[in-house]
Design a protein around this motif. Structure first.
Motif: not given
Length: 516
Positions: A46-47, A74-82, A85-87
């Motif tokens: 989601d934007e 590092a060649p790996f990205l991650f994070g929390k998003a939706t 609208g759901r995590p």
């Protein structure tokens, strides 16, 4: 006294991270027709919802005074998003840094992403572009020794398969651990012509690539070894799409049917399609001639909520259609025979596909609707060589083990062991049959001349006698004779299929929500 100096350094490090592998390598990525990792995360989620974790992790370079000069992220990205609208946990390999190889990265980042998903009960999306493995042969010289292979954190990957929805997108050439991370998912996608999957790439398979004369030769070799034409037809990957944008859209669509974790009820959607809609075309969908085929997909679109049928695995195990769909807004899993392929007979791959899909539905508590036109397991030497009966029984076992509500619509044929696998006969049979129903232990046409051999041999006109026998049996095999004995529960007007399935969905979700 403030901490502005340190915050300035933080912003500097963040800016360096956003450069990824550098302008030249990012441009090279784009020249291959591929988005970079950060653009992919922005397009999938989601934007404005993606919050990166470990953004400044990497390998720093310092001058003689210990001042930061540069950082290789590092060649790996991650994070929390939706998504909707759901995590979710969103991850992406960065091919612009050592081709996404793990030896250029920090193993703990990938482990933490997987662990975050199951510990916080969040779906995880992997966008895979590169090997993701232990590096090259050259790495061994740098280490000074070889090692026994191990995959740190793989137990978290396994736990996620039991805990949360896992989606994997192959967005480039993926080998080794990268390939394994794609397969270890509930739903996977390849981009046609852009992504390939292999245990080891052409350079390894063909003696370090000595036979390739140009980049185009190498690209074709990758397609020949592990392109989507191969892996979406052997069941390694579920679906192929034409672009990255389409891959993101399908990933989002799949997740819209899923709960956030196993044990949570999936969500009902708004529905403007009348639950009592009776499609007139259903009355003539199944032809009277048993040798004629028809479009099961057309029938599905007339029965389920308009525009909601989301087919999975279209190019493999083709005698069965597996899809997610909605009934009056409620999500359901659909298994449907496809009479246009092998007459709908289950061969080994079809059975494998049905088994996997039924297990997915049961794990995430989606009611199952089975549209049945199954003449039985595929027969013949080739089917025996493929071990069809073993795979077929495994599919049947999955159906019998499933504990979610199950509804069957017998549209035409249901023969033999495969026909009996329409549902668990030891549970309440929520089942409706169309007047076109045709069932038994084996098709009558296949055993007529054997069963009536003596009568035919004694007849002056065996052909005429055979026609008389067929006429008698046509009456015996009427579905109404079965209904007289309550061997089938109800015979319905095909046009009533949608209203009755919407009623089933209401009852099924009443049960499932009471269990949550």
């Amino acid at each position: 006294m403030t901490w502005q100096k340190e915050l300035d350094e933080l912003r500097q490090r963040e800016a360096l991270a956003e450069q990824m592998g550098g302008e030249e390598k990012v441009s090279r990525q784009h020249a291959r027709g591929k988005m970079n990792a950060r653009a992919r995360l922005a397009a999938l989620c989601d934007e404005g919802s993606f919050r990166e974790i470990g953004k400044i992790a990497g390998k720093g370079s310092y001058d003689a005074d210990g001042e930061l000069e540069s950082v290789l992220p590092a060649p790996f990205l991650f994070g929390k998003a939706t998504i909707h609208g759901r995590p979710v946990v969103a991850t992406a390999d960065d091919f612009t840094i050592r081709g996404g190889a793990a030896d250029a990265g920090i193993t703990r980042k990938m482990v933490q992403a997987e662990r975050m998903a199951h510990e916080l009960k969040l779906p995880i999306i992997r966008m895979i572009d590169g090997t993701g493995g232990g590096g090259s042969v050259k790495t061994l010289e740098q280490i000074g020794a070889t090692y026994i292979p191990a995959v740190p954190g793989w137990s978290d990957v396994v736990t996620n398969l039991d805990t949360v929805p896992v989606v994997a997108l192959a967005l480039g050439p993926t080998a080794g651990l990268g390939a394994a991370r794609i397969v270890a998912s509930h739903y996977s996608i390849m981009v046609r012509g852009l992504s390939q999957i292999f245990a080891a790439g052409p350079a390894v398979v063909d003696g370090l690539g000595a036979s390739y004369k140009s980049a185009s030769d190498h690209q074709q070799a990758k397609e020949d070894l592990g392109g989507s034409d191969i892996h979406t037809r052997n069941g390694v990957v579920d679906d192929e799409v034409a672009s990255e944008a389409e891959a993101f859209a399908r990933a989002r669509h799949f997740l819209s049917f899923m709960p956030e974790y196993a044990g949570q009820p999936a969500r009902r959607a708004e529905c403007s399609d009348p639950r009592d809609r009776r499609a007139e075309e259903l009355l003539s969908l199944v032809p009277r001639d048993p040798k004629h085929v028809y479009s099961m997909r057309r029938g599905m679109n007339m029965v389920f909520d308009e525009g909601t049928v989301f087919e999975i695995g279209k190019n493999w195990g083709r005698a069965a259609i597996t899809a997610l769909a909605r009934l009056d807004g409620w999500p359901v899993a659909v298994v449907a025979s496809d009479p246009s392929f092998l007459g709908g007979s289950w061969e080994a791959k079809t059975s494998e596909k049905v088994e996997r899909f039924v297990k997915l539905a049961d794990q995430f508590r989606l009611p199952i609707v089975h549209l049945v036109d199954n003449p039985g397991f595929m027969i013949g030497r080739e089917a025996e060589m493929a071990g069809t009966i073993r795979y077929g029984v495994q599919a049947m076992n999955a159906i019998y083990k499933a504990t979610v509500p199950f509804a069957s619509i017998v549209m035409r044929r249901a023969y033999g062991i495969a026909g009996s696998a329409m549902s668990n006969a030891d549970r309440h049979q929520y089942r409706y049959c169309w007047p076109s129903g045709d069932w038994g232990s084996l098709p009558i046409a296949g055993g007529l001349e054997v069963a009536y051999k003596s009568e035919l041999e004694a007849s002056d006109d065996p052909a005429a006698e055979l026609e008389k026998i067929k006429a008698r049996l046509d009456k015996v095999t009427s579905p109404f004779r079965s209904a007289e004995l309550f061997n089938v529960e109800d015979i319905i007007d095909p046009r009533d299929t949608r209203p009755l399935l919407c009623e089933f969905a209401d009852l099924a979700w009443r049960k499932l929500e009471s269990e949550a």
